[in-house]
Write a protein that holds these residues in place. Structure first.
Motif, mmCIF file in Angstrom:
data_model
loop_
_atom_site.group_PDB
_atom_site.id
_atom_site.type_symbol
_atom_site.label_atom_id
_atom_site.label_comp_id
_atom_site.label_asym_id
_atom_site.label_seq_id
_atom_site.Cartn_x
_atom_site.Cartn_y
_atom_site.Cartn_z
ATOM 1 N N UNK A 1 4.983 -8.525 24.972
ATOM 2 C CA UNK A 1 6.163 -8.619 24.113
ATOM 3 C C UNK A 1 6.329 -7.378 23.242
ATOM 4 N N UNK A 2 5.266 -6.645 23.055
ATOM 5 C CA UNK A 2 5.339 -5.436 22.241
ATOM 6 C C UNK A 2 4.030 -4.685 22.284
ATOM 7 N N UNK A 3 4.108 -3.369 22.225
ATOM 8 C CA UNK A 3 2.914 -2.519 22.189
ATOM 9 C C UNK A 3 3.177 -1.389 21.205
ATOM 10 N N UNK A 4 2.269 -1.208 20.256
ATOM 11 C CA UNK A 4 2.507 -0.247 19.176
ATOM 12 C C UNK A 4 1.254 0.560 18.859
ATOM 13 N N UNK A 5 1.493 1.822 18.568
ATOM 14 C CA UNK A 5 0.430 2.708 18.076
ATOM 15 C C UNK A 5 0.743 2.969 16.601
ATOM 16 N N UNK A 6 0.049 2.261 15.725
ATOM 17 C CA UNK A 6 0.336 2.309 14.287
ATOM 18 C C UNK A 6 -0.461 3.413 13.606
ATOM 19 N N UNK A 7 0.188 4.119 12.701
ATOM 20 C CA UNK A 7 -0.494 5.191 11.957
ATOM 21 C C UNK A 7 -1.343 4.584 10.841
ATOM 22 N N UNK A 8 -2.345 3.818 11.258
ATOM 23 C CA UNK A 8 -3.148 3.051 10.312
ATOM 24 C C UNK A 8 -4.614 3.126 10.751
ATOM 25 N N UNK A 9 -5.176 4.319 10.728
ATOM 26 C CA UNK A 9 -6.561 4.522 11.131
ATOM 27 C C UNK A 9 -7.481 4.643 9.929
ATOM 28 N N UNK A 10 -8.763 4.385 10.136
ATOM 29 C CA UNK A 10 -9.708 4.356 9.014
ATOM 30 C C UNK A 10 -9.881 5.719 8.360
ATOM 31 N N UNK A 11 -10.035 6.764 9.171
ATOM 32 C CA UNK A 11 -10.217 8.111 8.602
ATOM 33 C C UNK A 11 -8.927 8.571 7.936
ATOM 34 N N UNK A 12 -7.810 8.263 8.569
ATOM 35 C CA UNK A 12 -6.505 8.641 7.994
ATOM 36 C C UNK A 12 -6.319 7.992 6.619
ATOM 37 N N UNK A 13 -6.646 6.694 6.511
ATOM 38 C CA UNK A 13 -6.511 5.987 5.237
ATOM 39 C C UNK A 13 -7.475 6.544 4.204
ATOM 40 N N UNK A 14 -8.718 6.787 4.639
ATOM 41 C CA UNK A 14 -9.727 7.314 3.725
ATOM 42 C C UNK A 14 -9.282 8.641 3.117
ATOM 43 N N UNK A 15 -8.768 9.541 3.951
ATOM 44 C CA UNK A 15 -8.352 10.845 3.458
ATOM 45 C C UNK A 15 -7.086 10.750 2.610
ATOM 46 N N UNK A 16 -6.198 9.838 2.993
ATOM 47 C CA UNK A 16 -4.953 9.669 2.239
ATOM 48 C C UNK A 16 -5.210 9.132 0.844
ATOM 49 N N UNK A 17 -6.159 8.193 0.742
ATOM 50 C CA UNK A 17 -6.394 7.513 -0.527
ATOM 51 C C UNK A 17 -7.430 8.217 -1.411
ATOM 52 N N UNK A 18 -8.263 9.061 -0.797
ATOM 53 C CA UNK A 18 -9.364 9.655 -1.555
ATOM 54 C C UNK A 18 -8.872 10.419 -2.778
ATOM 55 N N UNK A 19 -7.778 11.144 -2.622
ATOM 56 C CA UNK A 19 -7.266 11.936 -3.744
ATOM 57 C C UNK A 19 -6.646 11.055 -4.828
ATOM 58 N N UNK A 20 -6.305 9.815 -4.458
ATOM 59 C CA UNK A 20 -5.642 8.930 -5.400
ATOM 60 C C UNK A 20 -6.614 7.995 -6.123
#
Length: 509
Positions: free
Chosen positions: A161-180
Motif C-alpha cells: 500500500x505504500x513504501x517510503x524512505x524517511x529522512x529519520x536515521x539515528x546518526x542524522x538525528x544525533x547530528x541534527x540535535x547535538x548542537x541544540x
C-alpha cells in the motif's frame, strides 16, 4: 557446485562484508562476514562531505576486504559493492568513488532509497518464505531504522500500500540535535513530532490503528529480540510489544559505555542505540499489535538474492505483484479511473506479448509498461487539460515500490508522451538519454497509445479483442459487433508512433 558470492555495504556507521553461497535447496549458506565501524554518516551530516581521514579509513577497510575475498577466489570486479544514503548524500561522492575504484578495484554502486526498500523486501520475504502465516493476507508494517534513513513498507491484506524512505536515521538525528540539546526528552519529542507529522499521510495508505502485524528489521532490534524475545525458527524471532517497550524504557538509563559492556556492541552502535530503539517503539505505538516479528536479515542478503539467476519463481512473481499493487494504490490516492487503467493495462500487455519477439526488452520492461498503463491518466487529478504532463510530474515525484529512480523516470516519460502531438524525439532532454532508455520509452509508449485509444470512451468495450499480424498490418479484432467509429478515429490520431517504431499499420476490425 555453488559459487561463493559477496557483497560489501558502505553504510552510515560501518562497512560490512558478507560472503555466501546459494545451496541446492535455495538456502543461503553464510561463508564469511566482517563488520568494521566507520563514522561516515557523521561526516556527511555535519559537513556535507566525506572527510579525507574517513576516506583513508574506508580505503584501508576495503583493502582488507579485498584480501579476505581473495581467499574465496573472488576478485574486486566480481564483488557487489553498494553504498547507502549517507554516501549518496555526500557532495564529494563521485571523486571518492573514483578513488575507491583506482586504489582497491571495487566499483561502488549507489543504492537509492526506493531500491533499498526493494532489496530489504526481498531479504525479508526470503527469510519468511517457510512461515506461511506471515505477510500473506494481513495489514502489515515493515520497518528498518538505519543511520541515515528509516525504510517503511505498508501492506494492506498482504499487498503493498505504500513504501517510503524517511529522512529519520539515528546518526542524522544525533547530528541534527547535538548542537541544540543533549537531553533525551528533547530528542524523544523531536522524533515523536517527526513521526506524527508523517502519520497523516501514512494513514491515507493504511490505517495504522488496524495493523495486525509488525515486522522490525535491523541490528539494534535484533539485539533487543535476543534479550527479550524467543526464536520462532532459524534467523526469526518474536517478542511481545509490552516486553520490548519495557526494554526500550530500561536502556535509556544506560550510558554509552554501559551499552558497549552489556550488549557487546561497538561504540558507534552504542551511541545511536537509544534513538534507534526509540524510533521502533514510537512506530509500534501507532499500532495495536501485541507481538513484533524480527527477521535476522539485512540488505546484503537482498543484494545477493537480487543477483541470483535462480531467484525463486514464486518470490519473483510475488515481488512483481507488489510493484503493481503499489502503483494501484498510488492511482487510488489521486482518485484515478481504476476501470480505465485496468482495461488499458490488459490491452497493453496483450499487445506487448504479441510483439514479444520484436520488442526484445524482457520481463522488466513488461512491468514498466504495466505500471505506466495503470498510472498514465493519474494527472487528471490536477487538471484534465494537459493531464499527461501532470501525470508525468506526479509519477516522477512519487515512490513506487520495487522500481528504481531510473525506472520511475522512464514510466513518467511514457505517461508524458501517451497523448498529444509532441513526439519524444522532438525534445532535447529525451535525446540526451541513453539509447537503451530511448528505445524502451518509444516502444512502450507506442503500445500504450494504441491501448489508450481502444478505451477512448472509458467504457471498457474491448475486453474480448484478439490480435493478428499479417504482412505489414497489425489487426485488432473484436469478437462482437460494436460501433468502432470513435476508436478508429483515436487510433488514426495515435498510431503514427506505433507505425514508426514497429513498421505496422494498425487496423481495428
Amino acid at each position: 557446485m555453488p559459487v561463493p558470492e559477496s557483497v560489501i555495504e558502505i553504510g552510515s556507521t560501518g562497512v560490512r562484508l558478507l560472503v555466501s553461497e546459494l545451496a541446492a535447496d535455495r538456502k543461503q549458506n553464510i561463508l564469511d562476514r566482517s563488520d568494521r565501524p566507520l563514522a561516515l554518516g557523521r561526516d556527511v551530516f555535519t559537513t556535507g562531505s566525506i572527510r579525507q581521514e574517513t576516506q583513508n579509513e574506508l580505503i584501508q577497510v576495503l583493502l582488507r576486504y579485498k584480501e579476505q575475498l581473495a581467499g574465496w577466489g573472488i576478485k574486486p570486479e566480481e564483488a557487489n559493492c553498494i553504498a547507502l544514503s549517507a554516501f549518496r548524500d555526500a557532495n564529494n561522492r563521485d571523486p571518492v568513488m573514483d578513488r575507491i575504484l583506482v586504489q582497491t578495484g571495487f566499483r561502488v554502486h549507489i543504492v537509492d532509497g526506493i531500491e533499498e526498500i526493494k532489496l530489504m523486501y526481498l531479504a525479508i520475504a526470503d527469510c519468511l518464505k517457510d512461515e506461511q502465516k506471515f505477510i500473506k493476507s494481513l495489514d502489515t508494517v515493515i520497518l528498518e531504522v538505519g543511520g541515515s534513513t528509516t525504510q517503511l513498507m505498508l501492506l494492506r491484506n498482504g499487498k503493498m500500500a505504500g513504501a517510503h524512505c524517511l529522512q529519520l536515521g539515528t546518526v542524522r538525528i544525533e547530528q541534527h540535535m547535538k548542537a541544540q540539546t543533549s537531553s533525551y526528552d528533547d530528542i524523544q519529542r523531536f522524533v515523536q513530532e517527526s513521526i506524527q507529522n508523517t502519520k497523516g499521510s501514512l494513514d491515507n495508505e493504511l490505517d495504522l490503528s488496524k495493523v495486525k502485524q509488525f515486522i522490525a528489521v535491523g541490528r539494534d532490534v535484533s539485539m533487543a529480540a535476543i534479550y527479550t524475545g524467543r526464536p520462532i525458527s532459524t534467523f526469526l524471532w518474536e517478542m511481545d510489544a509490552v516486553d520490548f517497550s519495557a526494554f526500550v524504557h530500561d536502556i535509556q538509563a544506560y550510558s554509552v559505555d554501559e551499552c558497549v559492556a552489556r550488549f557487546k556492541i561497538s561504540y558507534n552502535e552504542a551511541e545511536t542505540l537509544h534513538v534507534s530503539l526509540m524510533i521502533y517503539a514510537l512506530f509500534i505505538s501507532l499500532t495495536n499489535v501485541e507481538k513484533i516479528i524480527v527477521p535476522e536479515t539485512n540488505i546484503r542478503n537482498g543484494v545477493l538474492l537480487s543477483r541470483s539467476s535462480t531467484l525463486n519463481q514464486e518470490l519473483q512473481k510475488e515481488f512483481d505483484s507488489q510493484i503493481t499493487a503499489s502503483a494501484r494504490n498510488l492511482l487510488l490516492k489521486y482518485r484515478g479511473d481504476v476501470n480505465h487503467a485496468e482495461c488499458v493495462k490488459m490491452i497493453s500487455l496483450k499487445i506487448y506479448d504479441q510483439l514479444k519477439e520484436e520488442v526484445q526488452l524482457g520481463e522488466h520492461a513488461r512491468i514498466l509498461l504495466e505500471t505506466a498503463a495503470i498510472l498514465h491518466d493519474i494527472g487528471v487529478f490536477i487538471r484534465y487539460d494537459n493531464h499527461n504532463i501532470h501525470s508525468s510530474y506526479i509519477i516522477k515525484n512519487s515512490e513506487i515500490f520495487g522500481l528504481s529512480r531510473d525506472d520511475i523516470t522512464i514510466i513518467s516519460l511514457i505517461a508524458k508522451y501517451h497523448r498529444g502531438s509532441v513526439m519524444p524525439q522532438d525534445e532535447e532532454s529525451f535525446r540526451m538519454l541513453p539509447r537503451s532508455d530511448r528505445m524502451t520509452i518509444l516502444k512502450l509508449t507506442a503500445i500504450l497509445r494504441i491501448a489508450d485509444a481502444l478505451d477512448r470512451g472509458h467504457l471498457q468495450k474491448y475486453s474480448d479483442l484478439s490480435i493478428k499480424i499479417h504482412e505489414n498490418s497489425f489487426y485488432i479484432r473484436t469478437k462482437k459487433t460494436k460501433n468502432t467509429v470513435l476508436e478508429k478515429i483515436a487510433i488514426a490520431e495515435k498510431s503514427s508512433m506505433f507505425e514508426d517504431v514497429f513498421g505496422y499499420k494498425v487496423i481495428l476490425v
